[in-house]
Design a protein around this motif. Structure first.
Motif, short mmCIF file in Angstrom:
data_model
loop_
_atom_site.label_atom_id
_atom_site.label_comp_id
_atom_site.label_asym_id
_atom_site.label_seq_id
_atom_site.Cartn_x
_atom_site.Cartn_y
_atom_site.Cartn_z
N TYR A 35 0.91 -1.35 -0.06
CA TYR A 35 0.11 -0.06 0.19
C TYR A 35 0.94 1.32 -0.07
N ILE A 36 0.13 2.36 -0.50
CA ILE A 36 0.75 3.60 -0.51
C ILE A 36 -0.28 4.49 0.04
N GLY A 37 -0.07 5.62 0.53
CA GLY A 37 -0.85 6.58 1.33
C GLY A 37 -1.06 7.73 0.42
N PHE A 38 -2.37 8.28 0.14
CA PHE A 38 -2.49 9.57 -0.60
C PHE A 38 -2.96 10.60 0.19
N ASP A 39 -2.52 11.90 0.31
CA ASP A 39 -3.23 12.97 1.08
C ASP A 39 -4.26 13.58 0.27
N PRO A 40 -5.57 13.66 0.89
CA PRO A 40 -6.54 14.16 0.22
C PRO A 40 -6.46 15.61 0.46
N THR A 41 -5.72 16.60 0.61
CA THR A 41 -5.71 18.05 1.05
C THR A 41 -5.93 18.88 -0.19
N ALA A 42 -5.86 18.40 -1.49
CA ALA A 42 -6.34 18.94 -2.76
C ALA A 42 -7.25 18.12 -3.32
N SER A 43 -7.93 18.68 -4.19
CA SER A 43 -8.86 18.01 -5.18
C SER A 43 -7.97 17.10 -6.20
N SER A 44 -6.91 17.24 -6.41
CA SER A 44 -6.21 16.62 -7.67
C SER A 44 -5.06 16.22 -6.95
N LEU A 45 -4.52 14.95 -7.63
CA LEU A 45 -2.92 14.64 -7.52
C LEU A 45 -2.35 15.16 -8.56
N HIS A 46 -1.05 15.41 -8.25
CA HIS A 46 -0.21 15.95 -9.33
C HIS A 46 0.92 15.15 -9.69
N VAL A 47 1.78 15.78 -10.86
CA VAL A 47 2.87 14.98 -11.40
C VAL A 47 3.87 14.54 -10.16
N GLY A 48 4.08 15.10 -9.20
CA GLY A 48 4.95 14.66 -8.16
C GLY A 48 4.38 13.52 -7.57
N HIS A 49 3.20 13.12 -7.62
CA HIS A 49 2.67 11.86 -7.13
C HIS A 49 2.92 10.78 -7.90
N LEU A 50 3.35 10.95 -9.08
CA LEU A 50 3.26 9.82 -10.36
C LEU A 50 4.24 8.61 -9.99
N VAL A 51 5.40 8.95 -9.20
CA VAL A 51 6.26 7.76 -8.79
C VAL A 51 5.63 6.87 -7.98
N PRO A 52 4.94 7.01 -6.82
CA PRO A 52 4.10 6.16 -6.20
C PRO A 52 2.91 5.48 -6.97
N ILE A 53 2.45 6.27 -7.73
CA ILE A 53 1.26 5.62 -8.60
C ILE A 53 1.73 4.70 -9.63
N MET A 54 2.83 5.13 -10.39
CA MET A 54 3.43 3.82 -11.37
C MET A 54 3.96 2.80 -10.40
N ALA A 55 4.47 2.99 -9.21
CA ALA A 55 4.96 1.98 -8.52
C ALA A 55 3.93 1.03 -8.04
N LEU A 56 3.02 1.39 -7.66
CA LEU A 56 1.61 0.45 -7.52
C LEU A 56 1.13 -0.12 -8.90
N ALA A 57 1.12 0.43 -9.94
CA ALA A 57 0.76 0.01 -11.14
C ALA A 57 1.77 -0.99 -11.60
#
Length: 431
Positions: A35-57
């Motif tokens: 698992y990886i946690g994602f902080d919901p302090t904004a309505s959108s993720l950004h390019v800086g989140h792509l490394v963890p997203i791609m790792a999960l993929a």
């Protein structure tokens, strides 16, 4: 099939791991959950989140089950990691709305059908806790001495604002998340950014003390460009995954404008193209390297926004800048269209200007007049004032807006008058 830990290592994701040999054995022992946690302090993720997203993929593509944990509960507290001051407190309604938006974005990268991946919200358990039982059963396993030595806490303790009590609890709550996921979903691997190391280790320790299980952690490298800038930051701000905040075309252009030195590295991190093809990019130059950038932009846009939108963005770039088709030999596994019909073809009028002329800026209306898009300066002013003047696809806000060399992309500067009249300016250096 190759061990996914080796894949992440080869593609440049991993900074450090816990229990290196045991982790490799664990990942190679059959399907595991991570698992990886994602902080919901904004309505959108950004390019800086792509490394963890791609790792999960990548984990999912290697037969494992990724868990994307949205911090609906911890988002109400705030993570002090990497922050110099306390975050603005969000309401429950704001956090819940952001959670829904983030879920939609993650679904572009992960297959959530038939529980192949899970989307969970830690508010489901954190908001149900009773303080005294929680402190008695879990709080007793945490050493304050060890917690204040963690980088996330130490930096804030030394800051002018200090560390609030509510944020000090963040490490305990994240460790409890790991415990709950291990207990309920047999998840024994947590991944995250380098600033999460202390929180991850705390969770591993809690699982050992309470469940008697061996858990593991991976942290990712902080990705910066070759120029030293933080990945995903531009002069205009963050590059968002939500097309309402960053248009698909601007998202595509962000990747096209990648520094030459970063193209191969970013292809390895932000696409699924084979490394055997990516390794050959290092030898490309000129038009061929620009072709590789087009592939990077297309593949990154396809993942975030879908293939149809990626093709539209690619064609728009071709229409505006007269890009050549990408040769079949360049990253052949890419689904980028290899032949593109350009509006106006390659017949967009083009002229060259010295870079020196743009050092102090040239008023937009003068460029429209000088390039023949307007018969006079007055006509150029009226055109722009009426909303018909564009530079690189963006409508000019004022006729005297100054154009500098920084406004040029590697493909030049494209002026547009109305819908169909174009002129491209290329920079040449003074001899």
């Amino acid at each position: 099939m190759q061990n996914v830990i080796d894949v992440l290592e080869e593609r440049g994701f991993i900074e450090q791991t816990t229990h290196e040999q045991e982790l490799a054995q664990y990942a190679g022992s059959g399907q595991v959950s991570c698992y990886i946690g994602f902080d919901p302090t904004a309505s959108s993720l950004h390019v800086g989140h792509l490394v963890p997203i791609m790792a999960l993929a990548h984990m999912q593509r290697h037969g494992h089950r990724p868990i994307a944990l949205v911090g609906g509960g911890t988002g109400l507290v705030g993570d002090p990691s990497g922050k110099t001051e306390m975050r603005k407190m969000l309401t429950v309604e704001q956090v819940n709305a952001n959670v829904l938006d983030i879920k939609r974005q993650l679904a572009r990268f992960l297959d959530f059908s038939q529980d192949k991946a899970l989307l969970l919200n830690n508010a489901d358990w954190l908001t149900q806790l009773y303080l005294i039982p929680f402190l008695r059963d879990f709080g007793r396993h945490f050493s304050v001495n060890r917690m204040i030595k963690a980088e996330s806490c130490r930096a804030r303790l030394e800051s002018e604002e200090g560390l609030s009590f509510i944020e000090f609890n963040y490490m305990v709550l994240q460790a409890y998340d790991f415990y709950k996921l291990c207990e309920q979903h047999q998840c024994r691997l947590q991944m995250g950014g380098s600033d999460q190391w202390g929180n991850i280790v705390a969770g591993i320790d809690l699982i050992r003390r309470t469940l008697g299980e061996q858990a593991f952690g991976i942290t990712f490298k902080l990705i910066t460009t070759s120029s030293g800038a933080k990945m995903g930051k531009t002069a205009a701000g963050a590059v968002w995954l939500d097309p309402e905040r960053t248009s698909t075309y601007d998202y595509y252009q962000f990747w096209v404008n990648t520094d030459d030195r970063d193209v191969a590295r970013f292809l390895a991190l932000f696409t699924f193209l084979p490394l055997s093809e990516i390794e050959k990019v290092g030898a490309l130059e000129g038009a061929e390297l620009n072709g590789a950038k087009s592939v990077l932009a297309f593949e990154a846009t396809r993942l975030a926004h879908g293939e149809e939108e990626a093709i539209k963005a690619y064609r728009s770039a071709c229409d505006m800048f007269g890009l050549r088709s990408v040769a079949d030999s360049i990253l052949p596994s890419s689904r980028i269209p290899r032949k593109v019909d350009l509006i106006e073809g390659d017949n967009v009028p083009c002229s060259e200007m010295l870079s020196d002329e743009f050092e102090e800026g040239i008023a937009a209306f003068k460029l429209f007049h000088e390039t023949g898009l307007a018969k006079s300066g007055g006509e150029a002013r009226r055109l722009i004032e009426q909303g018909g003047g564009y530079v690189n696809g963006r409508r000019l806000k004022s006729f005297d807006q100054l154009i500098f060399t920084k406004d040029f992309s590697e493909m030049g500067l494209l002026l547009r008058a109305g819908k169909k009249r174009f002129h491209k300016i290329l920079i040449k250096e003074k001899k």
